[in-house]
Write an enzyme that holds these catalytic residues in place. Structure first.
Site, PDB file in Angstrom:
ATOM      1  N   ASP A  88      54.051  62.105 112.118  1.00  0.00           N
ATOM      2  CA  ASP A  88      55.735  61.789 111.849  1.00  0.00           C
ATOM      3  C   ASP A  88      56.109  60.445 111.452  1.00  0.00           C
ATOM      4  O   ASP A  88      55.229  59.317 112.064  1.00  0.00           O
ATOM      5  CB  ASP A  88      56.233  61.767 113.508  1.00  0.00           C
ATOM      6  CG  ASP A  88      57.855  61.676 113.527  1.00  0.00           C
ATOM      7  OD1 ASP A  88      58.506  61.416 112.636  1.00  0.00           O
ATOM      8  OD2 ASP A  88      58.515  62.148 114.711  1.00  0.00           O
ATOM      9  N   HIS A 134      57.698  64.972 111.731  1.00  0.00           N
ATOM     10  CA  HIS A 134      59.152  64.899 112.750  1.00  0.00           C
ATOM     11  C   HIS A 134      59.727  66.086 112.774  1.00  0.00           C
ATOM     12  O   HIS A 134      60.191  66.466 113.845  1.00  0.00           O
ATOM     13  CB  HIS A 134      59.900  63.832 111.949  1.00  0.00           C
ATOM     14  CG  HIS A 134      61.242  63.489 112.601  1.00  0.00           C
ATOM     15  ND1 HIS A 134      60.874  62.519 113.912  1.00  0.00           N
ATOM     16  CD2 HIS A 134      62.539  63.728 112.526  1.00  0.00           C
ATOM     17  CE1 HIS A 134      62.179  62.514 114.175  1.00  0.00           C
ATOM     18  NE2 HIS A 134      63.147  62.962 113.709  1.00  0.00           N
ATOM     19  N   SER A 146      64.677  63.091 118.639  1.00  0.00           N
ATOM     20  CA  SER A 146      64.489  61.837 117.807  1.00  0.00           C
ATOM     21  C   SER A 146      65.557  60.831 118.419  1.00  0.00           C
ATOM     22  O   SER A 146      64.990  60.540 119.504  1.00  0.00           O
ATOM     23  CB  SER A 146      65.005  62.116 116.406  1.00  0.00           C
ATOM     24  OG  SER A 146      64.557  61.060 115.638  1.00  0.00           O
TER      25      SER A 146
END
Length: 785
Positions: free
Chosen positions: A703, A738, A618
């Site tokens: 995501d 995610h 991320s």
């Protein structure tokens, strides 16, 4: 608990792996001997740790060519600067464009083709990793009122069961020595909810909230079956499991009971920002729910927190720099939300309640590591300082009890807990006296607060380190007695004494000392530079990446890998200023700190450039993308998980989820200074015609935090511009978000896949003697990535 979640581009430490338990054990804190299982080796034999530089690869298996994304000019101009994004077309907010989906499938097919030659090794590695798990087990039972609540895992099942048992001696005050009664004459186990049943027919399944009503008769749970973090809330009768009313749709996982008849929940706007708080009365339609608060400032998002006393709910509105709080009296929820702490730019407050006082953790620019205040419920302006601000110690969480206060702090990069006894509720609250510190023995470790019984003197917390599996302890704040209630069992002959954990310090370019957490197997590693090393980094949102245990990581450590975490600026490990010095116009410190840590590890002969691998997820994927552009010569291989790599374009588009909320983290590029600073490090904008190491990039189609198109564009541009023949793989999970796949074993398959990738590019895959052919890592230009 004065700790609120932050909705951001982060790799959340919301471990969905079930915590495994055995009977409650009394022990001197953290000196634990671990169990082994003799039958493990016969079921899942450990693969041999090969010598480095094994070269068993041939080119006999036909290889697919890497996908080539078409180039379509998309011109963007601001401040006289022109950028041409040839792969902007890969963005599709609906996730339904056939051409884009076909391209993602081609990338997945290429990845599968490249990894096909090592599939047998990957499958055996997965069996090895899975074989360390005690599949049928329960979490540490938690006493709440007249029940013990816990989760159970079943052999071969991906998800947990939510269970409870009634305790007949619930009038007796809890003790750290209590054990949940499970005898034939004791009350039976009751399965409240079986996620395995609910998950049937869904490729992805996650429960984001599981809340029991105060009278223990109902449960409200939030369910996500797509991975986009948009939840549906169901209410069921605990005993019969029958539904109560209609589900609440299109909500977040922020959910709390207000008494036994009301729920308070949060919804999002069109850019995925939590913006409205609602009150729902059971038995009524969602359309008739009342909005308690609407946050209209698009830099702020909302969250909910219940006080440990269960008397109040707190509605939190926060940006990256400011936080203020409303309160709801759960005995009168229809009276609405009332202001508790003021909305002042740069002031951050978190609140809880005990007796006739609110407790307030407050941070300002001057009091950057926070102070702890108390104020009467009926006079919130009359504050008393209980713990003053200290420049070297950060208050990061507080947990209240009827007679005690537990304070979670960070000092010199490590967490600590101090417990204080509070005066009687009807006595004045003027100061804190004494305080008993909990001792920990590992040089680097992680401590997390756990839900505890407010009316008791028992503090529950979890502890782990890079060599110590997650352990749940109960600590008597009156006596200082600590009892181990549960340790995650690691099968396969695991012995923590085989591993060494260290804290080292690298020197950044400006002289700042950067902490490193390191673990390796002492009987395999010589510290002569010959061993492979995986360096992990994050460095954003004031998140602390503490050194926690991960059982699957043993498959690397037992093959002579060293694992290290670079606690770079932008995180929260060293206090608030550590974060401030790694954000906005100081963001590049995050990247140069990481490079300094890599160079330190090479200088100290933990590894060499030829054996140094890096990983981040991320916002940590932004870190990986940036350092790859800055120092591609320094690394052998890189893993960028769901990486936030198209920083400038994303932050210029307020229609993308999270963008407006994050201008205080990265800056607003509609201002010239921030525009050019972001452009100077944004990974997609800085891909150059140069040699790069081996790279694996992952994404999730659904995501909501990092749109799949960012890593897709990064890979496409790398394929177009890089000048080497090293491996570049892109794996996009088409049924996840995610946090990737939701099942506990499916997640282990991802570990096996990434570990196989690392060992493949390091030429560490052993010959298995089955006629299996390996693909060459470096191929001719016709097949290059």
């Amino acid at each position: 608990m004065l700790h609120y979640r932050s909705h951001c581009r982060l790799f959340c430490h919301k471990h969905r792996f079930v915590r495994l338990s055995f009977a409650c054990l009394s022990a001197t804190l953290f000196r634990v001997s671990f169990l082994t299982t003799s039958s493990f080796a016969s079921k899942f034999p450990l693969l041999p740790a090969p010598a480095l530089n094994i070269s068993s690869m041939s080119s006999t298996t036909p290889m697919k060519s890497p996908p080539v994304a078409k180039k379509v000019d998309h011109v963007m101009e601001l401040f006289g600067d022109v950028r041409v994004d040839h792969h902007y077309w890969l963005r599709d907010d609906s996730r339904s464009n056939p051409e884009i989906l076909s391209h993602l499938q081609e990338e997945n097919a290429y990845t599968d083709s490249f990894m096909s030659g090592t599939k047998q090794f990957e499958q055996q590695l997965f069996a090895e990793i899975r074989g360390r798990i005690k599949e049928d087990d329960i979490s540490a039972p938690r006493r709440k009122g007249p029940y013990y609540y816990y989760t159970r895992t079943l052999e071969g099942k991906e998800y947990v069961q939510h269970c409870r048992r009634y305790t007949s001696n619930n009038e007796v005050p809890p003790s750290v020595y209590d054990v949940m009664p499970t005898g034939p004459n004791d009350p039976p186990e009751h399965v409240i909810l079986d996620e395995n049943v609910k998950a049937q027919g869904h490729e992805y399944y996650s429960i984001g909230a599981f809340k029991v009503s105060p009278n223990h008769k109902l449960v409200a749970y939030a369910e996500d079956t797509k991975g986009d973090e948009i939840y549906t809330v169901y209410v069921i009768d605990v005993e019969t499991q029958s539904p109560v009313g209609k589900p609440l749709t299109g909500v977040t996982s922020s959910l709390e009971w207000a008494g036994n008849d009301f729920l308070v929940y949060i919804t999002m706007d069109e850019i995925h920002r939590a913006d409205k708080v609602w009150l729902h009365k059971l038995g009524t339609d969602q359309s008739s729910d009342s909005c308690l608060y609407h946050e209209k400032d698009d830099k702020f998002g909302l969250d909910l927190q219940a006080s440990e006393s269960e008397k109040y709910l707190f509605v939190v509105s926060d940006s990256r720099n400011t936080r203020f709080v409303f309160y709801i009296d759960v005995s009168m929820p229809e009276d609405g939300a009332k202001f508790l702490t003021p909305r002042v730019d740069g002031i951050d407050t978190s609140v809880s309640h005990r007796g006739n006082h609110f407790f307030v953790r407050r941070r300002t620019d001057e009091l950057f590591n926070s102070e702890l205040l108390a104020c009467p419920v009926d006079n919130i302006s009359a504050t008393t300082v209980l713990i003053p601000h200290r420049e070297s110690i950060k208050i990061w969480d507080v947990q209240l009890f009827a007679d005690h206060l537990a304070v979670y702090e960070r000092e010199n990069g490590l967490p600590k807990i101090t417990a204080y006894r509070l005066p009687a509720i009807d006595e004045p609250l003027t100061s804190l006296k004494g305080g008993r510190a909990v001792d920990f023995v590992d040089p680097v470790y992680c401590v997390d607060s756990e839900e505890s019984e407010f009316s008791s003197s028992i503090l529950r917390f979890s502890y782990s380190s890079l060599r110590t599996p997650r352990s749940v302890y109960e600590y008597d704040m009156n006596t200082g007695t600590s009892v181990l209630k549960k340790v995650d069992i690691v099968l396969g002959g695991f012995d923590s004494s085989n591993y060494v954990t260290e804290r080292k310090w690298a020197t950044a370019s400006d002289g700042t000392q950067i902490p490193l957490s390191i673990v390796y197997r002492k009987d395999l590693v010589k510290l002569d530079g010959s061993h492979p090393l995986l360096l992990y980094g994050y460095g954003s949102y004031e998140m602390s990446i503490d050194p926690t245990f991960k059982a699957s990581r043993l498959s690397l450590l037992d093959r002579s890998f060293i694992f290290a975490i670079a606690h770079v600026r932008g995180g929260g490990e060293m206090g608030r200023q550590w974060y401030e010095n790694g954000k906005l116009l100081k963001k590049k410190n995050t990247f140069t700190d990481f490079i300094a840590c890599a160079e330190y590890l090479i200088e100290q002969k933990y590894c060499s450039k030829e054996k140094l691998c890096i990983e981040g997820r991320s916002a940590g994927g932004l870190l990986i993308g940036s350092v790859l552009n800055m120092r591609p010569d320094l690394f052998k291989a890189a893993i960028a998980g769901v990486p936030f790599v198209d920083v400038l374009t994303t932050m210029l588009d307020p229609s993308i989820p999270l963008t407006t909320e994050e201008w205080e983290e990265w800056g607003d590029p509609q201002k010239e200074e921030f525009y050019f600073y972001m452009k100077s490090y944004s990974p997609v904008d800085n891909v150059n015609p140069q040699n790069y190491p081996h790279i694996l990039v992952t994404a999730g189609l659904h995501d909501p935090r990092v749109m799949y198109s960012e890593p897709a564009k990064f890979v496409a541009k790398l394929r177009d511009m890089k000048t080497d023949h090293n491996v570049l793989l892109f794996k996009c999970e088409l049924g996840a978000g995610h946090f990737s796949k939701s099942g506990r074993f499916e997640r282990l398959k991802e570990d096996a896949f990434t570990y196989t990738f690392l060992m493949k590019v390091l030429n560490m895959i052993p010959y298995l003697g089955t006629g299996q052919d390996e693909e060459p890592v470096c191929r001719s230009s016709a097949n290059s990535a």
